[in-house]
Design a protein around this motif. Structure first.
Motif, PDB file in Angstrom:
ATOM      1  N   LEU A   4       0.854  -1.181   0.000  1.00 48.95           N
ATOM      2  CA  LEU A   4       0.000   0.000   0.000  1.00 48.95           C
ATOM      3  C   LEU A   4       0.891   1.231   0.000  1.00 48.95           C
ATOM      4  CD1 LEU A   4      -2.904   1.166   0.326  1.00 48.95           C
ATOM      5  CD2 LEU A   4      -2.436   1.229   2.772  1.00 48.95           C
ATOM      6  N   VAL A   5       0.613   2.174  -0.881  1.00 48.53           N
ATOM      7  CA  VAL A   5       1.399   3.404  -0.967  1.00 48.53           C
ATOM      8  C   VAL A   5       0.603   4.527  -0.305  1.00 48.53           C
ATOM      9  CG1 VAL A   5       2.474   5.091  -2.492  1.00 48.53           C
ATOM     10  CG2 VAL A   5       2.504   2.658  -3.099  1.00 48.53           C
ATOM     11  N   VAL A   6       1.233   5.196   0.647  1.00 47.84           N
ATOM     12  CA  VAL A   6       0.644   6.347   1.329  1.00 47.84           C
ATOM     13  C   VAL A   6       1.569   7.534   1.106  1.00 47.84           C
ATOM     14  CG1 VAL A   6       0.044   7.345   3.573  1.00 47.84           C
ATOM     15  CG2 VAL A   6      -0.530   4.961   3.082  1.00 47.84           C
ATOM     16  N   THR A   7       1.005   8.664   0.675  1.00 50.17           N
ATOM     17  CA  THR A   7       1.795   9.870   0.460  1.00 50.17           C
ATOM     18  C   THR A   7       1.705  10.774   1.679  1.00 50.17           C
ATOM     19  OG1 THR A   7       1.418   9.771  -1.917  1.00 50.17           O
ATOM     20  CG2 THR A   7       2.106  11.892  -1.020  1.00 50.17           C
ATOM     21  N   LEU A   8       2.855  11.170   2.176  1.00 55.25           N
ATOM     22  CA  LEU A   8       2.957  12.141   3.256  1.00 55.25           C
ATOM     23  C   LEU A   8       3.446  13.431   2.609  1.00 55.25           C
ATOM     24  CD1 LEU A   8       3.035  13.090   6.191  1.00 55.25           C
ATOM     25  CD2 LEU A   8       5.302  12.029   6.382  1.00 55.25           C
ATOM     26  N   ASP A   9       2.529  14.346   2.346  1.00 54.99           N
ATOM     27  CA  ASP A   9       2.866  15.598   1.675  1.00 54.99           C
ATOM     28  C   ASP A   9       3.158  16.668   2.722  1.00 54.99           C
ATOM     29  OD1 ASP A   9       3.147  17.828   0.088  1.00 54.99           O
ATOM     30  OD2 ASP A   9       1.367  17.419  -1.121  1.00 54.99           O
ATOM     31  N   LEU A  60       4.375   1.446   1.935  1.00 61.19           N
ATOM     32  CA  LEU A  60       5.381   2.354   1.381  1.00 61.19           C
ATOM     33  C   LEU A  60       4.909   3.766   1.665  1.00 61.19           C
ATOM     34  CD1 LEU A  60       7.806   3.287  -0.287  1.00 61.19           C
ATOM     35  CD2 LEU A  60       6.422   2.917  -2.356  1.00 61.19           C
ATOM     36  N   LEU A  61       5.650   4.485   2.502  1.00 59.81           N
ATOM     37  CA  LEU A  61       5.349   5.872   2.833  1.00 59.81           C
ATOM     38  C   LEU A  61       6.234   6.755   1.956  1.00 59.81           C
ATOM     39  CD1 LEU A  61       3.837   7.855   4.698  1.00 59.81           C
ATOM     40  CD2 LEU A  61       5.787   7.675   6.268  1.00 59.81           C
ATOM     41  N   VAL A  62       5.612   7.509   1.064  1.00 61.44           N
ATOM     42  CA  VAL A  62       6.329   8.409   0.172  1.00 61.44           C
ATOM     43  C   VAL A  62       6.211   9.825   0.728  1.00 61.44           C
ATOM     44  CG1 VAL A  62       6.498   9.324  -2.171  1.00 61.44           C
ATOM     45  CG2 VAL A  62       5.866   6.919  -1.813  1.00 61.44           C
ATOM     46  N   VAL A  63       7.338  10.410   1.093  1.00 59.98           N
ATOM     47  CA  VAL A  63       7.370  11.747   1.688  1.00 59.98           C
ATOM     48  C   VAL A  63       7.662  12.754   0.582  1.00 59.98           C
ATOM     49  CG1 VAL A  63       8.372  13.199   3.485  1.00 59.98           C
ATOM     50  CG2 VAL A  63       8.258  10.708   3.810  1.00 59.98           C
ATOM     51  N   ARG A  64       6.712  13.657   0.355  1.00 63.46           N
ATOM     52  CA  ARG A  64       6.835  14.684  -0.697  1.00 63.46           C
ATOM     53  C   ARG A  64       6.874  16.064  -0.065  1.00 63.46           C
ATOM     54  NH1 ARG A  64       2.628  13.656  -5.411  1.00 63.46           N
ATOM     55  NH2 ARG A  64       3.911  15.340  -6.176  1.00 63.46           N
ATOM     56  N   GLY A  65       7.447  17.008  -0.773  1.00 58.47           N
ATOM     57  CA  GLY A  65       7.456  18.396  -0.316  1.00 58.47           C
ATOM     58  C   GLY A  65       8.241  18.608   0.966  1.00 58.47           C
ATOM     59  N   TRP A  66       9.247  17.783   1.205  1.00 58.42           N
ATOM     60  CA  TRP A  66       9.990  17.815   2.463  1.00 58.42           C
ATOM     61  C   TRP A  66      11.145  18.803   2.482  1.00 58.42           C
ATOM     62  CZ3 TRP A  66      15.098  16.495   1.846  1.00 58.42           C
ATOM     63  CH2 TRP A  66      15.424  15.780   0.682  1.00 58.42           C
ATOM     64  N   ARG A  67      11.631  19.226   1.342  1.00 55.82           N
ATOM     65  CA  ARG A  67      12.839  20.071   1.308  1.00 55.82           C
ATOM     66  C   ARG A  67      12.694  21.414   2.038  1.00 55.82           C
ATOM     67  NH1 ARG A  67      16.076  18.958  -4.286  1.00 55.82           N
ATOM     68  NH2 ARG A  67      16.030  16.706  -4.098  1.00 55.82           N
TER      69      ARG A  67
END
Length: 105
Positions: A4-9, A60-67
């Motif tokens: 399962l893919v989860v996006t952490l924006d 799968l935790l995909v971390v976006r917008g982290w910079r």
């Protein structure tokens, strides 16, 4: 079966409280989630609080917008990375990926 893919924006996150709120929402953590580093670590490793089907499929935790957050709060970001790394090391069904692109907007 694929994980399962989860996006952490993290777009717009400027502090730890915002990070914890986004984690709680993205992972659909229970109301008793403590919104601190230990609670996040525990929640990432406890497959009983993961979103539905993730315990069986893997997460799968995909971390976006982290910079921007990493730049604004480097010490907090280092701690977050340590929490993610420790959780992955202790939980074979968990993966965390840092997206190099922008946020979802």
């Amino acid at each position: 079966m694929t994980e399962l893919v989860v996006t952490l924006d993290l777009d717009g996150v400027t502090d730890k409280a915002g990070l914890m709120d986004r984690c709680a929402r993205a992972l659909r953590l229970p109301g008793w989630f403590g919104r601190n580093w230990d609670a996040l670590s525990d929640s990432l490793r406890d497959r009983t609080v993961w979103p539905e089907d993730a315990a069986e499929r893997g997460l799968l935790l995909v971390v976006r917008g982290w910079r921007p957050y990493a730049t604004a709060r480097p010490e907090e970001w280092r701690t977050a990375q340590e929490v993610f790394t420790e959780a992955v090391d202790r939980t074979p069904a968990l993966s965390v990926a840092l997206a190099l692109g922008g946020s979802s907007q």
